[in-house]
Design an enzyme around this catalytic site. Sequence first.
Site, short mmCIF file in Angstrom:
data_model
loop_
_atom_site.label_atom_id
_atom_site.label_comp_id
_atom_site.label_asym_id
_atom_site.label_seq_id
_atom_site.Cartn_x
_atom_site.Cartn_y
_atom_site.Cartn_z
N HIS A 226 0.91 -1.15 0.09
CA HIS A 226 0.04 -0.04 0.00
C HIS A 226 0.99 1.13 0.03
CE1 HIS A 226 -4.06 1.62 0.94
NE2 HIS A 226 -2.99 2.86 1.08
N GLU A 287 -7.88 7.87 -5.35
CA GLU A 287 -7.37 6.75 -4.39
C GLU A 287 -8.34 5.41 -4.29
OE1 GLU A 287 -5.32 5.46 -2.20
OE2 GLU A 287 -3.85 7.11 -1.65
N HIS A 289 -10.39 2.47 -1.72
CA HIS A 289 -10.32 1.95 -0.36
C HIS A 289 -11.64 0.76 -0.53
CE1 HIS A 289 -10.53 3.80 4.05
NE2 HIS A 289 -9.44 3.57 3.57
N ASN A 290 -10.76 -0.15 -1.26
CA ASN A 290 -11.58 -1.43 -1.49
C ASN A 290 -11.89 -2.40 -0.30
OD1 ASN A 290 -11.12 -0.33 -3.89
ND2 ASN A 290 -9.46 -1.69 -4.49
N HIS A 291 -10.68 -2.80 0.37
CA HIS A 291 -10.95 -3.62 1.27
C HIS A 291 -11.69 -3.17 2.56
CE1 HIS A 291 -7.28 -6.43 0.04
NE2 HIS A 291 -8.34 -6.10 -0.92
N ASP A 311 -5.77 14.45 0.60
CA ASP A 311 -4.50 14.24 -0.24
C ASP A 311 -4.19 15.72 -0.73
OD1 ASP A 311 -3.39 11.72 0.07
OD2 ASP A 311 -4.84 10.86 -1.05
N GLN A 444 -12.55 1.72 9.72
CA GLN A 444 -12.61 3.42 10.47
C GLN A 444 -14.15 3.98 10.13
OE1 GLN A 444 -9.46 4.77 7.98
NE2 GLN A 444 -9.06 2.67 8.05
N GLU A 514 -4.93 4.33 12.47
CA GLU A 514 -5.02 5.18 11.24
C GLU A 514 -6.45 5.86 11.52
OE1 GLU A 514 -5.17 2.60 7.91
OE2 GLU A 514 -2.82 1.95 8.20
N GLY A 741 -1.08 8.78 -9.66
CA GLY A 741 -1.84 7.58 -9.83
C GLY A 741 -1.81 6.84 -8.54
N SER A 744 -3.86 -0.61 -6.40
CA SER A 744 -4.46 -1.28 -5.29
C SER A 744 -4.43 -3.06 -5.83
CB SER A 744 -5.93 -1.03 -4.92
OG SER A 744 -6.51 -2.19 -4.18
#
Lengths: 954, 257
Positions: A226, A287, A289-291, A311, A444, A514, A741, A744
């Site tokens: 990551h 970005e 945030h799949n999992h 970001d 989160q 996090e 870029g 993932s």
Amino acid sequence: MITRIELAVKPAFPDFEGRKIKNGAHDLGVKTIDKVYSFPVTYLQGELSEANSIKIAGHLLADNVTQDYLINRKFERDTDAKQWSVEITFNRGVTDMVAETTLKGIADLGITGITEAKTAKRYIFIGSLTEEQKSLITEKLLMNKVIEHVLQPGEALFAPHGDDRFNLVHVPLRQANADELLKISRDRDLFLNLEEMKTIQKHFQDIGREPTDVELEMLAQTWSEHCSHKSLTGKIEWEGKVIDNLLKNTIFKVTSELNKPWCVSVFKDNAGIIRFDDEYNICFKVETHNHPSAMEPYGGANTGIGGVIRDPMGTGLGAKPVINTDVFCFGPVDIKYEDLPKGVLHPKRVMQGVVSGVRDYGNRMGIPTSNGSIFFDERYIGNPLVYCGNVGLIPVDKCEKTIVPGDAIIVIGGRTGRDGIHGATASSGELHTESEDTWSGAVQIGNPIVEKKLVDTLMQARDLSLYRAITDCGAGGLSSAIGELAETTGAEIELDKVPLKYHGLSYMEIWISEAQERMVIFVAQDKVEQTLKLFAAEDVEATIIGKTTNDKKIRLFYKGTMVGELDMHFLHKGLPKTIRKAKWEKPVIKEAEFPQPANLGDYVHKILAAPNVCSKEWVIKQYDHEVQGGSALKPLVGAAGDGPGDASITRPRMSSFKAVILANGLNPNYGLIDPYHMATSAIDEALRNVIAVGGSLEQTAILDNFCWGNTDKPDRMGGLVRAANACYDAAKVFETPFISGKDSLNNEYQTENGESIAIPPTLLISAISVMTDARKAVSMDLKEAGNLIYCVGLTKYEMGGSHYFNILGKSSATVPQVDLDGAKKIFTAMSAATDKGLVRACHDCSEGGIGIALAEMAFAGALGAEINLSQLPKEPTTLRDDFALFSESNSRFIVEVQPGKQQQFEKALAGCPFAHIGVVNKDTTLVIRGENGKTLVKEDIYKLKESWQKTLGW
Amino acid sequence: MIPGVLVLRAAGSNCDDETKFAFEQAGARADLVHVNRLLNGEVKLENYQILAIPGGFTYGDDISAGKVLANQLKYKLAEKLHQFYNDKKLIIGICNGFQVLVKAGLLPVVDFTAQQTVTLTINDSGKYEDRWVYLKVNDSPCVFTRNSKATLHYPVAHTEGKFVPQDDQTLQYLIDNKLVVFQYISPDGKKPAFPWNPNGSVHDIAGICDPSGRILGLMPHPERNIDPTHSPFWTRNGLAAEGDGLALFKNAVQYFK
């Protein structure tokens, strides 16, 4: 003392929550429920008089027009009926933002003595339910066990979190053998391979001591896929050669070769920066945030957008976030529950959760969400994709950070909790049936208002030049943020100074947590006081936690004891380069042969209704796309404001008509045939969307987001190499540099029997283009009867991955390709034509081909059209009518031109393939004729629109 | 005189910049002021002529929309607001600002001690709606709509925008006193169903004023339709000189001339 306040909707008003749950239960097959009542509950800890509890209930929590309340009692409903009551509350340590706001509201009422608050939801189900049905409803509808649980009688709601006991842990590593090293990596969830563990072992053997747990964690996180992108920056064996750093040889290389003067900062900061006007630049980051979204869709998507907004905020000296974009890939929403693999949430629940998560964060941040896309495929069932992007506006003189020794390190924004421990490393592994349990700590929940306060204050601090450097806390938390920002100087951190949500965190958890909404700034010592005062004035926490040093080491202290010391060089450059193998074989796909179906109108309806084509209005209208006052071309356009726009146009400065065009390209169907052509097609699609709304290739930049399977497997890596090569080839010809870029990898899902299902290779290309004057924008809806309709671009037999073949259940290997030089010529000519005002409407021809593009233009404009395909530029010239109508060849547009501008338009397109194919009519029929004048399609536009709208018309 | 506008910010305000810009385009000068600075006395309300409470999600709308900021006004600033009102100055609340005004006791009549008589609650669709709507401008004492066009085109963007009076008498009071400034209508001028009444508001009410006409609250966003490119139809119908919303801000400025 605990006070419980329960609210209820007055009988005259609808109980939306109850209704939603009842419908959801019906979807689950539970049809014996007559009614569901919902009751928001607040628990308050602390001394509270009766008068004050009435004041809190009546003047803060309840709306006296629509709600009733009870203090320390529960509402009763339909007492004669069979019923079941259940109450759900958050797990310990999960962000409960309503509770936080409630505490603030209570303080405003002048009431003291309340120390903690917690919210819950109680439900009464009327009807008879089996125990099995109760647990089904509880687990699938009412809560997600990752963050919530059923409140038990006598449960201690405000139990202490434990104290701050300090226990320094060393991990014996120096004497460990290979098996033991791997065991340490596994047991501690480090996700480090043997070579990496050996490198760390050697380092500590050399310095003559064992590592502490926090040192190992920091290395694992910094070296995680990551954070380090080690697969794509490592070595890859490909076609007999070794590629050393794939990204450097493709994506970075083309940007550097194009060397555009308007590229301000690429691939080095949190977002890529390009020039906007004389005073401002714009930056863009997308970005994934799949999992987290697979495990907890609402929280995962919520923190996905919250994270990517930080970001740009952490780019240069901080950009103001001005536009959001989001692209999702889900499993089919109509799949049956019994067909789902174990441990997987239903795609409809995933989609509803993800959309709500993005909506609630983006809307509350006051950032317009103006662009996006949704793609459905069965292979996303276990592993959905959630791409979130943000564009920021930044003054030209605030684009660089300065890192010097001796500055105060200040953490600003949210507090640190146990949320999101191990996110960076967890996201680097595969999901499996037990993921929900194993990784619960990695999930989160965001609190957008904390981030909104943060950005409001941060922009003031930036304009006062109070800090010299900034970055966000994303994956890896403080460890990653400070580790990266202080790489060239070194830093000392006092972990016990970090403000915590609750007691009981170890020094290691503080360092790698996090928790959301946190950023780090480096402040010159003489500006510390002013900085702290500014943040305090708007209720934003800002705390000094350390300082930068000059010996290039990171040193961590807890209550005076050093708990970690790492050399910055080893941390950032010590990662060994693993060699991965890559190979790609062309899949064997049989070319389907079949006669042309009789009524092609039916297929226009069917393709319009396909989930990947149909209207996404249900999603789009939940997003605020008008806030900040810059929307110039909306996501939905046309006579009724419901047609599918090609790209959005936003003016980031209200005082100017200069604008930003955002568009995207994505087609995983093509990736299964050939990732190379998928990539060039995605770039072509993103760029032709820019062109369609009146933009040009000038000052257009693109972003790559690869979501792939496990690239340790050579076939997955092989596809990725092909896609990356395609990115180079296409960007080079179009002269559109990549500016940022992300990848993932490991998007695979392990089923119970150990089978690993990879997502289709998925490349999202996001395009950002600076438009000189938004008043030249063109929308896709037909405008006036009597105008001429043109098709620009060449239609080929390219049916591979097409919607037409998907619906027919046919296969083809002829994936759409891009003639890069030809495409560039068309794009340039089209830009010139729109710039001169020669184009009345323009729509890109993509999914579903010409037939679908025309149907959309007609119903969006509330006008009919008559088309003849005989003049269409096609290859071969004998192309069958149904293929001409539904082929998804790239680089094509359908254009509406006023008769008086015909000559000028044709002159502007000279040298490109194009043809006048029809006319706009004032009736409401779409007529398409084929080669010999035969009527192929004759459909009412409102019926077509109905087909397009009903699929996701929730 | 050129009026000074205090655009009130709090945690979660987010239409403050465009509201300020709209007032400036209309000829006012405007400052963004955080509520904390009013509470601690650093900024004085009396130095301004117009108080504007913009859209957003103050304090996350976590309890209910606008409630926490409303309580701050009601319990901590009531006296100053009363004075401001008695000085014949103007107050406008847009979207979240409207929710704040009704919950603070500034609409439909200024009374910080009485129970709230009207509210804005969850849309009938049960979700957030970002849509453009048509508004009928009624005859009312409202300062902000003097000489207004009969029909306006503004966007709405909210979850809790359904206007509900506590009972029929309250509704009748609003009607009898001409306090219903804006009503949703359908494009053909008829009584609107969804989506033209985007939230299910009782009596299609989109905005109300107090009996003096100096306090206005409305759910739709006039500040999001001041430039020619704001309209969703400009690529069809061409560019207008200005958006429908600008006149409202100009009226506020004109009131002080």
